[in-house]
Write a protein that holds these residues in place. Structure first.
Motif, PDB file in Angstrom:
ATOM      1  N   GLU A   7       0.854  -1.189   0.000  1.00  0.00           N
ATOM      2  CA  GLU A   7       0.000   0.000   0.000  1.00  0.00           C
ATOM      3  C   GLU A   7       0.880   1.226   0.000  1.00  0.00           C
ATOM      4  O   GLU A   7       1.767   1.360   0.827  1.00  0.00           O
ATOM      5  N   VAL A   8       0.604   2.099  -0.914  1.00  0.00           N
ATOM      6  CA  VAL A   8       1.426   3.289  -1.065  1.00  0.00           C
ATOM      7  C   VAL A   8       0.520   4.500  -0.939  1.00  0.00           C
ATOM      8  O   VAL A   8      -0.504   4.573  -1.601  1.00  0.00           O
ATOM      9  N   THR A   9       0.866   5.438  -0.057  1.00  0.00           N
ATOM     10  CA  THR A   9       0.043   6.640   0.064  1.00  0.00           C
ATOM     11  C   THR A   9       0.903   7.895   0.007  1.00  0.00           C
ATOM     12  O   THR A   9       1.921   7.984   0.687  1.00  0.00           O
ATOM     13  N   GLY A  10       0.478   8.815  -0.806  1.00  0.00           N
ATOM     14  CA  GLY A  10       1.130  10.124  -0.909  1.00  0.00           C
ATOM     15  C   GLY A  10       2.614  10.045  -1.187  1.00  0.00           C
ATOM     16  O   GLY A  10       3.390  10.908  -0.769  1.00  0.00           O
ATOM     17  N   LEU A  11       3.018   9.037  -1.926  1.00  0.00           N
ATOM     18  CA  LEU A  11       4.445   8.795  -2.123  1.00  0.00           C
ATOM     19  C   LEU A  11       5.108   9.873  -2.980  1.00  0.00           C
ATOM     20  O   LEU A  11       4.621  10.219  -4.060  1.00  0.00           O
ATOM     21  N   GLN A  12       6.220  10.394  -2.491  1.00  0.00           N
ATOM     22  CA  GLN A  12       6.964  11.414  -3.228  1.00  0.00           C
ATOM     23  C   GLN A  12       8.434  11.084  -3.242  1.00  0.00           C
ATOM     24  O   GLN A  12       8.978  10.578  -2.261  1.00  0.00           O
ATOM     25  N   LYS A  13       9.075  11.376  -4.351  1.00  0.00           N
ATOM     26  CA  LYS A  13      10.527  11.338  -4.393  1.00  0.00           C
ATOM     27  C   LYS A  13      11.002  12.546  -5.168  1.00  0.00           C
ATOM     28  O   LYS A  13      10.724  12.676  -6.369  1.00  0.00           O
ATOM     29  N   ILE A  73       5.055   3.771   2.500  1.00  0.00           N
ATOM     30  CA  ILE A  73       5.019   2.505   1.786  1.00  0.00           C
ATOM     31  C   ILE A  73       4.775   1.414   2.821  1.00  0.00           C
ATOM     32  O   ILE A  73       5.576   1.254   3.747  1.00  0.00           O
ATOM     33  N   VAL A  74       3.681   0.727   2.706  1.00  0.00           N
ATOM     34  CA  VAL A  74       3.359  -0.326   3.674  1.00  0.00           C
ATOM     35  C   VAL A  74       3.366  -1.661   2.944  1.00  0.00           C
ATOM     36  O   VAL A  74       2.622  -1.864   1.981  1.00  0.00           O
ATOM     37  N   PHE A  75       4.270  -2.557   3.401  1.00  0.00           N
ATOM     38  CA  PHE A  75       4.325  -3.885   2.805  1.00  0.00           C
ATOM     39  C   PHE A  75       3.854  -4.901   3.839  1.00  0.00           C
ATOM     40  O   PHE A  75       4.412  -4.986   4.936  1.00  0.00           O
ATOM     41  N   GLU A  76       2.827  -5.643   3.512  1.00  0.00           N
ATOM     42  CA  GLU A  76       2.223  -6.620   4.431  1.00  0.00           C
ATOM     43  C   GLU A  76       1.987  -6.034   5.813  1.00  0.00           C
ATOM     44  O   GLU A  76       2.328  -6.630   6.830  1.00  0.00           O
ATOM     45  N   GLY A  77       1.432  -4.849   5.854  1.00  0.00           N
ATOM     46  CA  GLY A  77       1.090  -4.230   7.135  1.00  0.00           C
ATOM     47  C   GLY A  77       2.243  -3.538   7.829  1.00  0.00           C
ATOM     48  O   GLY A  77       2.059  -2.892   8.863  1.00  0.00           O
ATOM     49  N   GLN A  78       3.449  -3.652   7.285  1.00  0.00           N
ATOM     50  CA  GLN A  78       4.618  -3.040   7.923  1.00  0.00           C
ATOM     51  C   GLN A  78       5.006  -1.763   7.189  1.00  0.00           C
ATOM     52  O   GLN A  78       5.163  -1.795   5.957  1.00  0.00           O
TER      53      GLN A  78
END
Lengths: 345, 344
Positions: A7-13, A73-78
């Motif tokens: 799950e990706v939220t508001g991701l910026q680079k 960035i949330v991978f498998e809840g982490q």
């Protein structure tokens, strides 16, 4: 309902641009500028867009090769957004990457055996039959011969090298594989072989793919859902069939109409229906205000320069079909309104 | 052949190109023949190492500086034979009557000279009496015609200051500055994004209609060929294995390799297929070509009619739409209709 693996939220680079002796920051390349995405377990999410749209940067953020400037960035809840290299190491078993260029992504001084066994050794994975057998099994899995174990990358063709890269990504039996343009450097017939291989491996090992590519027909073939990116933003995301049959964003419409169709009989129709975008993609250092596509969009109006359209469900679209556009393209118009855009930058 | 048909502008007969290397002789092109009339577009398709680029370089005589290259056969450009012509004769044609668009305009252009200066140079070489001012106007006019905004300002820019699409436009302007009768485009859009590719293909089409040039379009993308070409050559292992009018070739492809190419492509104009049906294996080494039909190690139908596939090289036969395959026309039609077409 399948669970969300990523799950990706508001991701910026933002990559800083510095100047002078003291590296004073004078600006930033906003490669990825606020994207929200989910990747469900077992699916293939296609990420398409033209060069410079931020799709590769997004892929590198998902695997945390890069650290995001903002967002989560949330991978498998982490939450893995800001984990250190050491903290990330155990997670690398689950997230792997396949690279575009099979020539530069394999160390020319290492044998195939060393290359493919490296992840197993770094992660201290026990190999009951021995490391060599484990690698040879992987080689067979990707359609190479176990005898290739002691050979060097230069002895292989582009397609075979890409298979080696796939074997390396597969060694740790990951859950998620980010494939960044995995077939674009290959010849047409080899491309199809690798696409078939990726599909076989997915069903065999329940893999989840994020498939990054600029080739819309390959993405359509392999993906369950597709996200279209432009200048660091997701413009439209939908189930594959919804997106290709009913593109809502003018950019998606233009992109799809530009793909040459291998059928000379339809040539004239394809040319008439084509939306020709004028000008080039604006610089990601200083993207246009409001909607980023407005400078090349034939539907743009005053509001587009002022207000950035949110990525939401438009018109009567099915769930999960989201479009970031004030004036989404309606079905009949998608054919009738295809006139060359005349707005210039 | 019949004398009624107009004499082709370009005629290549039995062209063979070999390179002697330390590893052996590379048979880059072996015995390819084709012709092209003014105003028409010929698409040459094939994968890397099929000989498609070498064919075009041989037409332009660009192999001449390489001492290890051996070219035989005939290349007729408008009543002039080029294989036996002197370097000076070929140089007078290159950039004038025939010119080329390369895949990567950044490496095809000189980084130290402005784009304008390079176009002016190309023009003045073929128009020695023309003064700088006139040449400059001509160059600016060409930049405008290929759709570069503010051409008189961009005239003074360097190649690296152009975007990929604009750079390709500038190279097209340079290639067309002397009104060439033959334009060879070698993968002109491969490095470009699809939306820019559509612009460039459109431009080539318009300019061709305006200038009436013959165009050779070399590409690996069957979609690009279908967009532009009147006739298509499919090359494999340095040989033409199928050739014909584009519509015919796409609707009734005859060679198993062409089937494989079409089967490898996911298509936007069709329903999504469960699986692609590519050619198995990989292209042959040009140093050590397979015996008989070069495609036989990858051909699912090799050996159907005895051992001929493994021993005899098939010749290109069949008139307007010709194919180099040992199977009979009936056999191929049956296989195509029953086994291949349903999977495309």
């Amino acid at each position: 309902m399948s669970e969300n693996l990523l799950e990706v939220t508001g991701l910026q680079k933002h990559f800083p641009i510095t100047k002078g002796l003291f590296k004073r920051q004078v600006g930033a390349v906003r490669a990825v500028d606020g994207i929200d995405l989910t990747v469900q377990a077992g699916e293939t999410l296609g990420l398409v867009g033209e060069s410079g749209c931020g799709k590769s940067t997004a892929g590198r953020l998902f695997t945390r090769i890069l650290e995001p400037t903002a967002g989560k960035i949330v991978f498998e809840g982490q939450d893995i957004s800001h984990k250190s290299v050491t903290q990330m190491r155990p997670l690398r078993r689950d997230v792997q990457m396949i690279f575009q260029d099979p020539y530069s992504s394999l160390n020319p001084r290492h044998t195939i055996g060393t290359i493919i066994s490296a992840p197993l050794q770094i992660q201290n994975i026990p190999t009951p039959q021995g490391l060599k057998t484990a690698v040879q099994e992987l080689l067979e899995l990707v359609g190479l011969s176990p005898e290739h174990y002691n050979r060097y990358p230069h002895e292989f063709s582009g397609g075979q090298r890409q298979r080696i890269g796939i074997a390396r990504a597969l060694a740790l039996r990951p859950k998620l594989i980010i494939a960044d343009e995995p077939v674009s450097a290959l010849d047409v017939s080899i491309q199809a072989q690798v696409v078939n291989l990726l599909e076989d491996l997915q069903s065999e090992f329940d893999l989840t793919y994020v498939f990054i590519a600029h080739d819309l027909s390959v993405v359509r073939h392999i993906s369950d859902r597709v996200a279209v990116m432009y200048l660091g933003k997701v413009m439209e995301i939908a189930h594959r069939d919804d997106l290709y049959k009913n593109p809502r964003h003018p950019y998606t419409v233009a992109l799809m109409s530009a793909v040459p169709v291998p059928d000379p009989v339809r040539r004239d129709r394809a040319q008439r229906d084509r939306v020709l975008l004028t000008g080039d993609v604006p610089s990601p250092i200083n993207p246009p205000s409001g909607c980023r596509f407005r400078t090349r969009c034939w539907k743009a109006q005053d509001i587009c320069a002022v207000e950035e359209p949110p990525l939401v469900r438009r018109l009567d679209d099915p769930d999960g079909h989201l479009t970031a556009c004030h004036f989404p393209v309606v079905e009949d118009e998608a054919v009738a309104g295809r006139k060359p855009a005349t707005i210039n930058v | 052949m019949s004398s009624v048909t107009p004499r082709p502008y370009l005629e290549v007969k039995d062209l063979t190109v070999r390179f002697e290397t330390d590893d052996g002789v590379v048979q880059a092109v072996s015995g390819s023949s084709f012709s092209l009339e003014a105003g028409k577009t010929l698409g040459i398709v094939g994968e890397s190492g099929s000989g498609k680029s070498v064919t075009s370089l041989a037409v332009l005589g660009l192999h001449r500086t390489r001492s290890n290259a051996k070219v035989t056969g005939q290349i007729w450009l408008d009543d002039q034979e080029l294989v036996t012509a002197s370097n000076e004769e070929v140089r007078a044609l290159r950039g004038g009557k025939m010119s080329m668009i390369f895949q990567d305009p950044l490496s095809a252009m000189h980084p130290y000279f402005t784009v304008g200066a390079q176009i002016v140079e190309a023009y003045r070489i073929h128009h020695p009496g023309v003064n700088k001012k006139v040449a400059r106007e001509r160059a600016i006019d060409m930049l405008a015609r290929v759709g570069i905004p503010q051409p008189s300002r961009r005239f003074n820019d360097y190649a690296h200051q152009f975007s990929g699409g604009m750079r390709q436009r500038a190279m097209i302007a340079m290639a067309l500055v002397n009104d060439p009768k033959l334009l060879i485009a070698d993968e002109p859009t491969t490095a470009l994004d699809v939306t820019v590719q559509a612009q460039i293909l459109d431009l080539i089409r318009d300019l061709q209609a305006e200038f009436g040039s013959a165009v050779i379009m070399i590409t690996h993308d069957l979609g690009v060929v279908a967009e532009l070409a009147d006739d298509v050559l499919v090359m494999y292992g340095g040989k033409v294995i199928e050739q014909g009018p584009a519509i015919d070739l796409f609707q009734r492809p005859q060679h198993p390799y062409t089937w494989g190419l079409l089967g490898s492509m996911p298509r936007m104009d069709r329903e999504v297929r469960d699986r692609l049906t590519p050619v198995k294996g990989s292209p042959p080494s040009l140093i050590n070509l397979p015996s008989g039909c070069a495609f036989h190690p990858r051909c699912p139908y090799a050996g159907r009619n005895g051992d001929r596939s493994f021993t005899d090289i098939p010749v290109l036969t069949g008139g307007a739409h010709s194919v180099a395959c040992h199977m009979s026309a009936e056999e191929r039609t049956k296989i195509f209709q029953e086994e291949v077409a349903p999977n495309l």
